[in-house]
Scaffold this motif. Sequence first.
Motif, PDB file in Angstrom:
ATOM      1  N   GLU A  19      32.495  44.516 101.559  1.00 29.54           N
ATOM      2  CA  GLU A  19      32.171  45.096 100.251  1.00 29.54           C
ATOM      3  C   GLU A  19      31.482  46.444 100.398  1.00 29.54           C
ATOM      4  O   GLU A  19      31.775  47.384  99.668  1.00 29.54           O
ATOM      5  N   SER A  20      30.569  46.557 101.362  1.00 28.66           N
ATOM      6  CA  SER A  20      29.836  47.809 101.533  1.00 28.66           C
ATOM      7  C   SER A  20      30.759  48.946 101.975  1.00 28.66           C
ATOM      8  O   SER A  20      30.630  50.086 101.519  1.00 28.66           O
ATOM      9  N   GLY A  23      33.140  49.758  99.028  1.00 26.39           N
ATOM     10  CA  GLY A  23      32.348  50.414  97.990  1.00 26.39           C
ATOM     11  C   GLY A  23      32.039  51.856  98.333  1.00 26.39           C
ATOM     12  O   GLY A  23      32.060  52.738  97.464  1.00 26.39           O
ATOM     13  N   ARG A  24      31.764  52.120  99.613  1.00 26.25           N
ATOM     14  CA  ARG A  24      31.499  53.497 100.056  1.00 26.25           C
ATOM     15  C   ARG A  24      32.758  54.339  99.923  1.00 26.25           C
ATOM     16  O   ARG A  24      32.709  55.480  99.484  1.00 26.25           O
TER      17      ARG A  24
END
Length: 77
Positions: A19-20, A23-24
Amino acid sequence: MNYRFWCGECGFKTTWGAESVAGRQHADHYTARHPGLPLGGQVESGTAGPAAGGGLGCAGMAVVIVLLLIIAAACVR
């Protein structure tokens, strides 16, 4: 679990991943392509994507090669 973000302004989709990371990628896309607009779009989550497996992989490819060799050997005789 894997995530993929879809841009709310165009057809851009991030790659499947954590997710990180996804998302980035989404935020970086908005900064570069849609400056000044708030982040928008959709988020897909699940076990889809390359890390999910489910494909033939090496074992499937080995079976296909063996079958082709058997067919080729039968044609030579």
